[in-house]
Scaffold this motif. Structure first.
Motif, PDB file in Angstrom:
ATOM      1  N   LEU A  98      40.493 -14.711  11.653  1.00  0.00           N
ATOM      2  CA  LEU A  98      40.160 -14.464  13.153  1.00  0.00           C
ATOM      3  C   LEU A  98      41.307 -14.970  13.949  1.00  0.00           C
ATOM      4  O   LEU A  98      41.939 -15.729  13.569  1.00  0.00           O
ATOM      5  N   GLU A  99      41.199 -14.528  15.343  1.00  0.00           N
ATOM      6  CA  GLU A  99      42.153 -14.848  16.281  1.00  0.00           C
ATOM      7  C   GLU A  99      42.019 -16.159  16.346  1.00  0.00           C
ATOM      8  O   GLU A  99      43.232 -16.834  16.982  1.00  0.00           O
ATOM      9  N   VAL A 100      41.043 -16.918  16.548  1.00  0.00           N
ATOM     10  CA  VAL A 100      40.794 -18.201  16.772  1.00  0.00           C
ATOM     11  C   VAL A 100      41.632 -19.190  16.040  1.00  0.00           C
ATOM     12  O   VAL A 100      41.986 -20.267  16.360  1.00  0.00           O
ATOM     13  N   HIS A 101      41.504 -18.966  14.594  1.00  0.00           N
ATOM     14  CA  HIS A 101      42.201 -19.767  13.554  1.00  0.00           C
ATOM     15  C   HIS A 101      43.770 -19.858  14.116  1.00  0.00           C
ATOM     16  O   HIS A 101      44.035 -20.908  14.303  1.00  0.00           O
ATOM     17  N   GLU A 102      44.188 -18.589  14.549  1.00  0.00           N
ATOM     18  CA  GLU A 102      45.621 -18.704  14.848  1.00  0.00           C
ATOM     19  C   GLU A 102      45.890 -19.460  16.159  1.00  0.00           C
ATOM     20  O   GLU A 102      46.932 -20.041  16.431  1.00  0.00           O
ATOM     21  N   THR A 103      44.957 -19.172  17.118  1.00  0.00           N
ATOM     22  CA  THR A 103      44.971 -19.961  18.450  1.00  0.00           C
ATOM     23  C   THR A 103      44.951 -21.354  18.032  1.00  0.00           C
ATOM     24  O   THR A 103      45.873 -22.043  18.754  1.00  0.00           O
ATOM     25  N   VAL A 104      44.034 -21.987  17.472  1.00  0.00           N
ATOM     26  CA  VAL A 104      44.077 -23.483  17.062  1.00  0.00           C
ATOM     27  C   VAL A 104      45.414 -24.087  16.239  1.00  0.00           C
ATOM     28  O   VAL A 104      46.060 -24.799  16.927  1.00  0.00           O
ATOM     29  N   ALA A 105      45.647 -23.015  15.297  1.00  0.00           N
ATOM     30  CA  ALA A 105      46.938 -23.444  14.579  1.00  0.00           C
ATOM     31  C   ALA A 105      48.088 -23.530  15.583  1.00  0.00           C
ATOM     32  O   ALA A 105      49.021 -24.456  15.420  1.00  0.00           O
ATOM     33  N   GLU A 106      48.165 -22.587  16.501  1.00  0.00           N
ATOM     34  CA  GLU A 106      49.399 -22.562  17.360  1.00  0.00           C
ATOM     35  C   GLU A 106      49.413 -23.727  18.093  1.00  0.00           C
ATOM     36  O   GLU A 106      50.335 -24.172  18.572  1.00  0.00           O
ATOM     37  N   CYS A 107      48.266 -24.143  18.605  1.00  0.00           N
ATOM     38  CA  CYS A 107      48.275 -25.375  19.445  1.00  0.00           C
ATOM     39  C   CYS A 107      48.640 -26.492  18.725  1.00  0.00           C
ATOM     40  O   CYS A 107      49.454 -27.381  19.165  1.00  0.00           O
ATOM     41  N   MET A 108      48.313 -26.730  17.540  1.00  0.00           N
ATOM     42  CA  MET A 108      48.518 -27.744  16.531  1.00  0.00           C
ATOM     43  C   MET A 108      50.120 -27.609  16.535  1.00  0.00           C
ATOM     44  O   MET A 108      50.673 -28.693  16.412  1.00  0.00           O
ATOM     45  N   ILE A 109      50.550 -26.614  16.273  1.00  0.00           N
ATOM     46  CA  ILE A 109      52.139 -26.429  15.791  1.00  0.00           C
ATOM     47  C   ILE A 109      52.799 -26.932  17.016  1.00  0.00           C
ATOM     48  O   ILE A 109      53.829 -27.773  16.944  1.00  0.00           O
ATOM     49  N   LEU A 110      52.238 -26.457  18.156  1.00  0.00           N
ATOM     50  CA  LEU A 110      52.899 -26.869  19.590  1.00  0.00           C
ATOM     51  C   LEU A 110      52.904 -28.475  19.591  1.00  0.00           C
ATOM     52  O   LEU A 110      54.035 -28.753  19.918  1.00  0.00           O
ATOM     53  N   ALA A 111      51.784 -28.969  19.450  1.00  0.00           N
ATOM     54  CA  ALA A 111      51.756 -30.459  19.493  1.00  0.00           C
ATOM     55  C   ALA A 111      52.684 -31.180  18.571  1.00  0.00           C
ATOM     56  O   ALA A 111      53.339 -31.980  18.888  1.00  0.00           O
ATOM     57  N   ASN A 112      52.715 -30.654  17.329  1.00  0.00           N
ATOM     58  CA  ASN A 112      53.621 -31.179  16.249  1.00  0.00           C
ATOM     59  C   ASN A 112      54.881 -31.325  16.625  1.00  0.00           C
ATOM     60  O   ASN A 112      55.673 -31.902  16.616  1.00  0.00           O
ATOM     61  N   HIS A 113      55.270 -29.776  17.192  1.00  0.00           N
ATOM     62  CA  HIS A 113      56.735 -29.691  17.563  1.00  0.00           C
ATOM     63  C   HIS A 113      57.098 -30.818  18.664  1.00  0.00           C
ATOM     64  O   HIS A 113      58.133 -31.192  18.437  1.00  0.00           O
ATOM     65  N   TRP A 114      56.393 -30.736  19.719  1.00  0.00           N
ATOM     66  CA  TRP A 114      56.551 -31.679  20.893  1.00  0.00           C
ATOM     67  C   TRP A 114      56.737 -33.046  20.298  1.00  0.00           C
ATOM     68  O   TRP A 114      57.422 -33.799  20.815  1.00  0.00           O
ATOM     69  N   VAL A 115      55.839 -33.554  19.701  1.00  0.00           N
ATOM     70  CA  VAL A 115      55.933 -34.949  19.370  1.00  0.00           C
ATOM     71  C   VAL A 115      56.894 -35.189  18.318  1.00  0.00           C
ATOM     72  O   VAL A 115      57.820 -36.229  18.505  1.00  0.00           O
ATOM     73  N   ALA A 116      57.323 -34.144  17.328  1.00  0.00           N
ATOM     74  CA  ALA A 116      58.574 -34.243  16.605  1.00  0.00           C
ATOM     75  C   ALA A 116      59.867 -34.450  17.573  1.00  0.00           C
ATOM     76  O   ALA A 116      60.547 -35.338  17.437  1.00  0.00           O
ATOM     77  N   LYS A 117      59.944 -33.823  18.685  1.00  0.00           N
ATOM     78  CA  LYS A 117      60.874 -33.883  19.592  1.00  0.00           C
ATOM     79  C   LYS A 117      61.093 -35.268  20.300  1.00  0.00           C
ATOM     80  O   LYS A 117      62.045 -35.909  20.245  1.00  0.00           O
ATOM     81  N   LYS A 118      60.023 -35.607  20.457  1.00  0.00           N
ATOM     82  CA  LYS A 118      59.752 -37.052  21.330  1.00  0.00           C
ATOM     83  C   LYS A 118      60.065 -38.296  20.312  1.00  0.00           C
ATOM     84  O   LYS A 118      60.965 -39.186  20.702  1.00  0.00           O
ATOM     85  N   ILE A 119      59.602 -38.354  19.253  1.00  0.00           N
ATOM     86  CA  ILE A 119      59.852 -39.448  18.359  1.00  0.00           C
ATOM     87  C   ILE A 119      61.521 -39.265  17.960  1.00  0.00           C
ATOM     88  O   ILE A 119      62.043 -40.323  17.632  1.00  0.00           O
TER      89      ILE A 119
END
Lengths: 973, 245
Positions: free
Chosen positions: A594-615
């Motif tokens: 479903l597209e929602v799967h991808e939507t949620v996953a994408e938001c999580m990837i974004l969060a992971n990515h930004w946190v990685a940058k921050k730490i």
């Protein structure tokens, strides 16, 4: 109260390993061990007398400390000193009242008479030790050469004469083939590219799978090749007849640097075999469950009683005079073939220990009962940003999910820009660093998902309640919020911090997708809407639909941006995410993407990515990130060849070209081709791993699969310890920004590296156990069916690889991968009649790049190509000592036609969950049958007594309720 | 294989000390009658003897005389039996030269040399047993000896060594700990003002850890000061009793 005492003395050279083991035991707060440095204590120190033996002095000192401690406790607490030194027991045994000097056996008998397992273990250790002593006196001829001394090995490695590496036994030819994977420095300066082959057990010289060994290369004329033929485990020397491939570097083991012995699950031989072993019935050769481990000699009298059980043993030693290693019996796991026993076997084999959480650990947990509900504390309310009234927060998860890690929010700001928020459960608020629960979670490192059950990393009070971001309750969260441009969705600002949220809706994927598609009939399925009146319901619904729509829009944008950099899509959302961890084709089965799967996953990837940058910015040398190294090009050769067979070209030069060419390699007539190609691409890649940023260069941080320069895991702290570490790092980074005192000390680079290695290791164990348990269930599913007659044992298979004497087949319906032979043990080859049915006839096989032809003596021939569909019959090979295996047999070279084509279309795959359910049910029925039998007997005995008032129906219902939770659909990112 | 475990998980060092603990210090002043000042110190098993002559006229070539302050001349030597290996150490070998130079730097900073222009102060130090921290023992012994000689100083000079193992700073290293090869730092401190008379480190140590090690050494030096102060007071008391009789 327990208190264990050791003198601080240690026999250094003798047992550094034991010493280290003891030290790690001691460090672990859960064991309640205390080390008392008696030599450094004023009243316990005794000077060594002239001419006094070291051992004597030490015993005397320890005894003196025990006496001191007894008096220190006011003579009220008896002290026990445990020693195996007979003389000491004689001498000190009755010297002081209240201080007992006894042997360990005696100690167990007197103080722990009920600990049966401990008694058995003690007996078995004593016996094996006695055996060894008596054995060392009689000397046989040597079976193996001696290992070289450590100095020689180290000098040899430095000079390049020897090579150091990890021994890896070939599972399918455990007797003959083992490989040494080069390790560390030695791989750099030697010009060896491949692994080193160790041929035969003699050359392996008593090393066991997983040991760090030192290898000497043999002269070139003794080099051997590896065999490419398919081979069954039980036929030991069969491969000798085959012509091996070109010779590769071959060597022999000259020494072992580090033994990686663990607990092994074994099976005792059956009665007949014991008798045939004959002369020394005391010693029994047991067969480990893991093919790669050699048989182990056990001396025990219980052999007959243990025949039908899976048993844990430990290896003690391996003398040069003995063909097999010596070991001792530890404990019983369960009956062979019994579901619980087999699951326990899988756990032990993967070194997973899942004891229930202890009282000390549970004491640290907050309380949340109906009488005493958990509340947001005013202190936290002051310190955290309160999003309860300002933000519409909701979660989208699989149906029935208990541990909700992540919630989302989106809203329009006053300046017209958008604000996207990802809110993650604040686990670190409840789990203080180095608390008991933290240590336990660190040891577990992850939640283990087996096919039919799961073992949580955190107690359920946290994982399913206080940390789970359920709908309609106040929860603590750690949030990342971005301010996005209203049209271009460019990220303008980012905010990290602790928050309080109240999730408004706990949606499941299907419902969210329906809402997104504008199908509002689903609303009735959402409990949050039920209680509302029509008016407010409409307004709320609109708000939610707008949020989901906006979210999807944003996710598409971010995804497109990442795609331009070359993010890989390997089989749907589920698998693209899974690619990080897993290469198992079972999980390539996509659930309705479903597209929602991808939507949620994408938001999580974004969060992971930004946190990685921050730490990483805040702690450049000690941040925990996740890397996915680019794959070696040579591993792609098989993929390229296979694609060529179908007329596709796969460009593997970069992740971008690979992604593009995989997209274009699509056979409209057979969707399986693309799936298999993608799975092959996944196979070729290395695993993503956690690492500490201090330990490698910045260029290596890259995540190949997601096409991001920095990535970490932040979004699932409930079931991954890495996320807990990342949360702590993020919190420290925030307080660093605010110039606040850092509350807790972070892991240093070295410790973090060690921790990463542990987590990676545990993740691998989690994957293996998951895979093995799935296989177990598959086998149990097919076990009781007669493959000749039952419809469901026939299935359609796709050939995905070709070997010299058979093909590898993937069965999409069950998600099974396996080998099918074209040549059987008698040397007969397969031949297919005109209508497709096959039979065995004498003949020969010819293999070329992407096809294999079997020609019978009669001149008939049949050719199998890559990606051909064939009909296979699935049967189970029941093995006593190992896990059962699925056997595939090609019965026709035509695709298998399901009698009911509609059913085939609607769900071409029997979902794993269904399979699991069926097997669990049948196991329970078997149990039930036994129970009922027992009951009937009971009732007959008590003819005139009343029954317990439970009808069979209620009993059945109860057991059905007990049906184990199906977790296979909680997604793993 | 792994070397000795210098710091156990429980925080004990090999000889049973905690990380910041000193070895037992015993000292005596005025051990020689013929010298102007003398002192003997034991820090654990490290034993050192210091003798001071002066201030007196410049001996040898007059040209060495300084017009505005006294010349401090330091000589270091160690006994043949001072280390595990018996070895003759001739005067003027590199090690003792260096040590002499360091001592000189230390005491030029501490002694009020401008009070005695064109004169000379001799400090001779001999190590009788070396079990780590020889420099520190020499400085501490010499301080006492200079005081015994009645030469005016700004303050005590107290020295101590410190090392760094597994993220922890260890003060007052013993020979075993020195031999393990970790970073090692020697510090001579004027405790009242907190000024550093000499700071020396030959090995590599990450900048981030320097402060921690330095602080450990300084704290140890302050502890040494307390002990030395006690020794001096006791000595003065005894001397005054003798004079009073």
């Amino acid at each position: 109260m327990k208190s264990f005492k050791h003198g601080t003395w240690m026999h250094r050279g003798l047992a550094l390993r034991q010493y280290n083991k003891l030290r790690t035991l001691l460090k672990d707060a859960r064991h309640d061990c205390v080390l008392f440095a008696n030599e450094f204590q004023q009243h316990c120190y005794l000077p060594r007398e002239k001419g006094e033996a070291m051992e004597k002095w030490q015993t005397r000192s320890i005894y003196n400390s025990a006496v001191w401690y007894y008096h220190h406790c006011g003579d009220r607490m008896p002290i026990v000193m445990v020693t195996e030194d007979e003389e000491a027991i004689q001498q000190y045994g009755s010297e002081t009242e209240g201080v007992f000097v006894i042997s360990f056996k005696n100690y167990l008998d007197n103080f722990w008479p009920d600990l049966k397992a401990a008694h058995e273990l003690c007996d078995s250790i004593l016996q094996s030790r006695r055996e060894r002593e008596s054995e060392s006196q009689e000397t046989h001829g040597k079976e193996y050469p001696e290992h070289l001394p450590l100095e020689v090995l180290e000098a040899g490695i430095k000079s390049g004469r020897y090579i150091q590496g990890i021994l890896n036994v070939n599972k399918h030819r455990a007797q003959i083939e083992a490989f040494v994977r080069l390790q560390g420095a030695s791989s750099k300066d030697s010009d060896l590219l491949s692994d080193i082959l160790i041929h035969g057990t003699k050359a392996r010289n008593r090393s066991i799978h997983g040991d760090v060994v030192v290898v000497e290369l043999l002269p070139k004329n003794e080099w051997k090749g590896r065999t490419a033929a398919l081979c069954e485990n039980d036929s030991e020397d069969k491969a000798s007849g085959e012509s091996p491939s070109e010779p590769m570097p071959t060597g022999r083991v000259v020494g072992i640097l580090q033994k990686n012995w663990r607990d092994y699950v074994v099976t005792f031989p059956s009665k007949e075999e014991v008798q045939s072993q004959g002369k020394n019935a005391q010693k029994i050769l047991v067969t480990p469950w893991d093919y790669r481990i050699p048989k182990i000699r056990i001396s025990t009298q219980q052999a007959e009683a243990l025949q039908d059980f899976r048993v844990v043993v430990r290896i003690d030693s391996w003398e040069t005079t003995s063909v097999y290693p010596n070991g001792h019996f530890v404990r019983v796991l369960g009956r062979i073939g019994d579901l619980e026993g087999e699951i326990a076997t899988i756990l032990v084999e993967n070194s997973i220990s899942v004891v229930p959480f202890s009282e000390a650990q549970m004491c640290e947990m907050p309380v949340n009962t109906p009488e005493n509900p958990w509340k947001v504390s005013p202190k936290e309310e002051r310190e955290r940003k309160d999003l309860r009234n300002t933000h519409l927060v909701f979660s989208i998860d699989p149906k029935g999910c208990e541990d909700v890690d992540d919630t989302l929010s989106v809203r329009t700001l006053n300046n017209g820009n958008l604000e996207l928020g990802v809110h993650i459960a604040d686990v670190t608020h409840f789990v203080a660093p180095n608390s008991y629960i933290d240590i336990e979670a660190r040891t577990r490192a992850t939640t283990y998902y087996l096919a039919d059950r799961r073992y949580d990393m955190l107690p359920s009070i946290l994982s399913a309640d206080l940390c789970s971001l359920l709908g309609g309750v106040d929860r603590y969260a750690v949030s990342v919020m971005w301010e996005l441009d209203k049209t271009s969705y460019e990220i303008k600002k980012v905010w990290y911090g602790r928050t309080i949220i109240r999730s408004a809706y706990k949606l499941f994927y299907e419902a969210a997708q329906e809402l997104l598609d504008g199908n509002f009939s689903i609303v009735d399925d959402i409990p949050e809407f039920k209680a509302l009146e029509e008016q407010s319901r409409q307004a709320k619904l609109e708000e939610l639909v707008w949020a989901i729509g906006k979210l999807t829009d944003i996710a598409r944008h971010i995804r497109a941006k990442r795609d331009r950099c070359g993010a890989l899509e390997l089989e749907g959302v589920e698998v693209r995410v899974q690619l990080d961890d897993k290469k198992n084709i079972h999980d390539l089965i996509p659930k309705q993407p479903l597209e929602v799967h991808e939507t949620v996953a994408e938001c999580m990837i974004l969060a992971n990515h930004w946190v990685a940058k921050k730490i990483w910015e805040s702690f450049p040398h000690q941040a925990l990130l996740r890397q996915h190294p680019p794959p070696h090009q040579e591993f792609f050769s098989e993929l390229r060849e296979c694609a060529k067979a179908k007329g596709f070209f796969i460009d593997t030069r970069s992740n971008k070209t690979l992604a593009d060419s995989l997209d274009s390699a699509n056979d409209p007539s057979d969707p399986m081709v693309n799936k298999l190609l993608r799975s092959m691409a996944t196979q070729a890649m290395s695993n993503a791993l956690y690492f500490s940023t201090g330990s490698c260069a910045e260029e290596e941080f890259h995540h190949y699969g997601l096409a991001l320069d920095k990535y970490t895991h932040f979004t699932s702290p409930i079931r991954r310890y890495s996320d807990i570490v990342v949360h702590r790092l993020l919190m420290a980074a925030i307080s660093k920004d605010k110039k606040m005192e850092m509350k807790e000390s972070l892991f240093s680079n070295k410790d973090l590296e060690e921790l990463c290695r542990h987590i990676n290791n545990r993740n691998r164990a989690a994957q293996h156990s998951q895979k093995q348990s799935t296989e177990l269930f598959q086998c149990m599913y097919f076990k009781d069916r007669d493959p000749e007659t039952e419809e469901r044992c026939m299935a359609d298979g796709v050939i995905y690889s070709i070997r010299t004497n058979g093909v590898l087949v993937f069965i999409p319906r069950f998600g099974i991968k396996g080998a099918a032979y074209l040549k059987n043990k008698d040397g007969l080859v397969i031949s297919c009649g005109p209508e497709g049915s096959s039979e065995w006839k004498p003949g020969s096989l010819q293999r070329s790049q992407n096809k294999i032809t079997s020609t019978t003596a009669g001149g008939q021939s049949v050719t199998f190509h890559l990606f051909d569909h064939v009909t296979v019959r699935i049967s189970v090979q029941v093995l006593r000592c190992h896990s059962d295996t699925i056997r595939l047999e090609i019965i026709s070279n035509k695709p298998y036609m399901t009698p009911n084509p509609e059913l085939c279309h609607q769900s071409s795959l029997l979902l794993k969950s269904e399979l699991v359910k069926e097997v669990t049910r049948s196991v329970e029925e078997a149990q039930l049958a036994q129970e009922v039998k027992g009951k009937v007997l009971q009732e007959e005995y008590q003819e005139f007594c009343q029954t317990k008032g439970r009808s069979l129906y209620t009993l059945l219902e109860e057991i059905r309720d007990l049906a184990l939770l199906d977790v296979s659909d909680s997604y793993v990112m | 294989m792994a070397g000795l475990e210098l710091l156990s998980d429980q925080g004990y060092r090999i000889d049973g000390r905690r990380a910041g603990e000193l070895r037992k210090i015993q000292a005596r002043m005025g051990v020689f009658a013929q010298a102007d000042g003398s002192a003997y110190i034991e820090q654990g098993n490290t034993k050192a003897l210091a003798v001071v002559y002066g201030p007196h006229e410049i001996r040898g070539s007059r040209s060495r005389a300084l017009p505005d302050r006294a010349l401090v001349n330091c000589q270091y030597s160690s006994a043949t039996f001072s280390t595990g290996e018996r070895k003759r150490r001739p005067h003027g070998d590199r090690k003792s030269c260096e040590m002499g130079l360091q001592l000189r730097q230390t005491f030029e900073a501490a002694i009020l040399t401008q009070l005695h222009p064109r004169s000379q102060i001799d400090i001779y130090v001999q190590v009788l047993q070396a079990d780590g921290g020889t420099y520190a023992a020499c400085v501490n012994a010499a301080t006492l000896a200079v005081m015994d000689a009645g030469i005016p100083m700004r303050d005590f000079v107290c020295a101590c060594s410190a090392g760094f193992v597994d993220g922890t700073a260890l003060s007052d290293l013993s020979h075993v700990e020195e031999a393990a090869g970790g970073p090692q730092l020697a510090l001579a401190l004027l405790p009242a003002s907190g000024q550093i008379a000499l700071l020396e480190m030959d090995s590599r140590l990450h900048e981030d850890h320097l402060e921690q090690v330095l602080e450990a050494a300084a704290q140890a030096a302050r502890d040494v000061h307390t002990l030395l102060d006690r020794v001096v007071r006791q000595h003065v008391q005894e001397a005054s009793i003798l004079l009073g009789d």
